[in-house]
Design a protein around this motif. Structure first.
Motif, mmCIF file in Angstrom:
data_model
loop_
_atom_site.group_PDB
_atom_site.id
_atom_site.type_symbol
_atom_site.label_atom_id
_atom_site.label_comp_id
_atom_site.label_asym_id
_atom_site.label_seq_id
_atom_site.Cartn_x
_atom_site.Cartn_y
_atom_site.Cartn_z
ATOM 1 N N GLU A 69 0.667 -1.205 -0.051
ATOM 2 C CA GLU A 69 0.229 0.089 -0.064
ATOM 3 C C GLU A 69 0.955 1.302 -0.104
ATOM 4 O OE1 GLU A 69 -3.409 0.826 0.134
ATOM 5 O OE2 GLU A 69 -3.218 -1.257 -0.869
ATOM 6 N N THR A 95 3.535 4.003 -3.772
ATOM 7 C CA THR A 95 2.577 4.681 -4.347
ATOM 8 C C THR A 95 3.168 6.115 -4.851
ATOM 9 O OG1 THR A 95 0.306 5.654 -4.530
ATOM 10 C CG2 THR A 95 1.483 5.754 -2.335
ATOM 11 N N THR A 135 -2.771 4.711 -3.934
ATOM 12 C CA THR A 135 -3.289 3.213 -3.332
ATOM 13 C C THR A 135 -4.560 3.540 -2.229
ATOM 14 O OG1 THR A 135 -1.641 3.242 -1.437
ATOM 15 C CG2 THR A 135 -1.065 1.956 -3.388
ATOM 16 N N THR A 137 -5.177 2.946 0.714
ATOM 17 C CA THR A 137 -4.545 3.393 1.975
ATOM 18 C C THR A 137 -4.183 4.803 1.893
ATOM 19 O OG1 THR A 137 -3.831 1.408 2.779
ATOM 20 C CG2 THR A 137 -2.944 3.244 3.638
#
Length: 413
Positions: A161, A164, A202, A204
Motif C-alpha cells: 500500500e 505509490t 493506493t 490507503t
C-alpha cells in the motif's frame, strides 16, 4: 436491448479511465435518443471542440446544451470526434454502493467527476512524503513531485500500500484577505491535485489524503503557473521565488569567476528541501533558516575572497568571517558604509536567525505568521543578491552580459 444511457454508463464504468462512449456511424434513432438524454441532463457531450482528446473528460462540459446538441447532429461529419458521458445525475442511482468504497477519489470520478477536477488539501499533507526516505520528494516553486524509490518498490518486505506515487501536486492560494500593508494579513497556502492523480494512489493513501482535504472556497485557486502547465501544457512564463534567488546566486557566482578565475560559492544547486515550509511551526521555520544560511554566508568560499585580495584577519589579528570579508570587498570598490549595511542586512539577518536556535532550546510552537515571514524574507534576500550581482556586473569582464528573457516575470509566491 439496452438503452443508449445504459451503454454510456457501462462504457464509462469499465475498468479503464472513465472514458466517453464514441458516437460513430450512429443511426437517426441513436442520434435522437442522444439528443433527448442531453436535453434531460442525463448525458453530456465532450467533442473535439472541447479538447484535443474528447475520449477523456477533463471536467464537465462548459458549453451549453444547444452547443452539445449541435455536436450530436454533426457527429457523422468527417474528422469529428464526439463522445458521450453520463452526468452525475445519471450516475447517482446507477452506481453500486461498494464500488471503489475504499478509494474516495476513484469513487468521485465514478460519480461523474472530471479527470482534471481539482481537490484541495492542507499543506501538511505533503509532510510524510518529504520526511520518509522511501520516497523521492522534489519541490518546485509551484508544486511537488513525490514517487516511491526503486529500492522500496522492489522490496518485498515493504507494504504494498505504500508503494505509490503522485507526480502532479500543485500549490494553491487564497489571497482574498491578504493585504501587503498589513503585517498580520494571512497568506493561505494549500496543496491541490487532480482527481485522476489522486485516484491512482493506493487505497490507503487515498484515504489518508481525504483526511487532509479542505473545501473549495471563493478566492482559493491553483497557482496559475502550475495550472497552465498541467491543464494546458503551457511553459512557465517566469521564475518563482526560490528559483529567482538561485538564479541571482548563480549569476553572481559566474560574474565573480569571470573576474577572479574562481567560483565565489561552493554550490548553486537547489537543495531537496529548499521550498515553502509545510506547516507554520517554529521547527519548520528554523530548518528553513538553517538551509538558507547554508546557501548564503556559509556557502561563500574563503578562497574566492583570497583571490580578490581581501585579508583574512582584521587589524587586531582576529579572523574575519565570510560576510565581514565580503563587506571589505565592497568597501574596496567604493561602496559606502550605508549602502553596504543595507545590501548585506538580509544576509546577516539570516545568519543571526540561524545562530539563535543553534545555541538555545526552544519550544516548537505553531504560528501562522511564519508563512508570511518566509515570503518576506525571500524577497529581502533576493533583493540583496540582485544588488550584489549588480556590483559584480559593473566590472568590464561582465559588460557584455544581458539578463535572459525568462527572468522578466518574477512570481513572489
Amino acid at each position: 436491448m439496452k438503452s443508449l444511457l445504459e451503454d454510456v454508463v457501462e462504457f464509462y464504468l469499465e475498468p479503464t479511465d472513465f472514458n466517453g462512449l464514441p458516437l460513430r456511424d450512429a443511426t437517426k434513432e441513436v442520434l435522437d435518443e442522444a439528443a433527448e438524454l442531453v436535453t434531460a441532463g442525463l448525458i453530456e457531450v465532450i467533442s473535439d471542440v472541447d479538447s484535443m482528446n474528447p475520449h477523456i473528460r477533463r471536467w464537465s462540459s462548459r458549453r451549453t446544451r444547444e452547443e452539445q446538441l449541435l455536436d450530436i447532429a454533426e457527429s457523422g461529419d468527417t474528422g469529428r470526434v464526439v463522445c458521450l458521458y453520463p452526468t452525475a445525475a445519471a450516475l447517482a442511482d446507477r452506481l453500486p454502493a461498494d464500488l471503489y468504497r475504499d478509494q474516495p477519489y476513484r469513487r468521485r470520478q465514478a460519480e461523474g467527476g472530471g479527470r482534471l477536477e481539482v481537490a484541495y488539501f492542507r499543506f501538511d499533507v505533503l509532510e510524510p512524503y518529504r520526511n520518509d526516505p522511501r520516497y523521492h520528494f522534489d519541490l518546485t516553486d509551484f508544486g511537488v513531485r513525490s514517487s516511491v524509490t526503486d529500492d522500496t518498490y522492489e522490496d518485498a518486505e515493504e507494504h504494498e500500500e505504500d508503494k505509490t506515487s503522485i507526480s502532479h501536486v500543485g500549490f494553491a492560494y487564497d489571497l482574498s484577505k491578504f493585504d501587503p500593508e498589513d503585517a498580520n494579513a494571512p497568506i493561505i497556502r494549500r496543496a491541490c491535485a487532480f482527481l485522476c492523480d489522486l485516484g491512482d494512489l493506493t487505497p490507503t493513501h487515498q484515504q489518508r489524503w481525504r483526511t487532509y482535504e479542505v473545501s473549495k472556497v471563493d478566492g482559493l485557486e491553483p497557482h496559475p503557473v502550475w495550472w497552465n502547465a498541467q491543464a494546458h501544457g503551457a511553459w512557465p512564463d517566469g521564475l518563482g521565488p526560490f528559483e529567482r534567488l538561485l538564479f541571482e546566486l548563480r549569476t553572481w557566482n559566474g560574474f565573480h569567476n569571470s573576474i577572479f578565475g574562481v567560483d565565489l560559492v561552493r554550490t548553486t544547486e537547489r537543495p531537496r528541501e529548499f521550498g515553502w515550509i509545510l506547516r507554520p511551526s517554529q521547527q519548520e521555520y528554523d530548518a528553513f533558516i538553517h538551509l538558507l544560511d547554508k546557501l548564503l554566508s556559509e556557502n561563500l568560499r574563503h578562497e574566492a575572497l583570497d583571490s580578490a585580495g581581501i585579508p583574512k584577519q582584521d587589524k587586531n589579528g582576529q579572523n574575519l568571517g565570510t560576510l565581514s570579508r565580503l563587506d571589505r570587498l565592497l568597501e574596496n570598490n567604493a561602496v559606502t558604509r550605508a549602502n553596504r549595511r543595507e545590501i548585506l542586512k538580509p544576509i546577516r539577518d539570516v545568519r543571526s536567525a540561524r545562530q539563535g536556535p543553534a545555541h538555545t532550546l526552544r519550544s516548537n510552537v505553531t504560528d501562522k505568521t511564519f508563512v508570511r515571514k518566509q515570503v518576506e524574507l525571500l524577497k529581502e534576500v533576493t533583493a540583496s543578491l540582485v544588488a550584489l550581482r549588480g556590483h559584480w556586473q559593473s566590472h568590464p569582464n561582465n559588460a557584455g552580459w544581458s539578463e535572459p528573457s525568462y527572468t522578466a516575470k518574477h512570481y513572489w509566491l
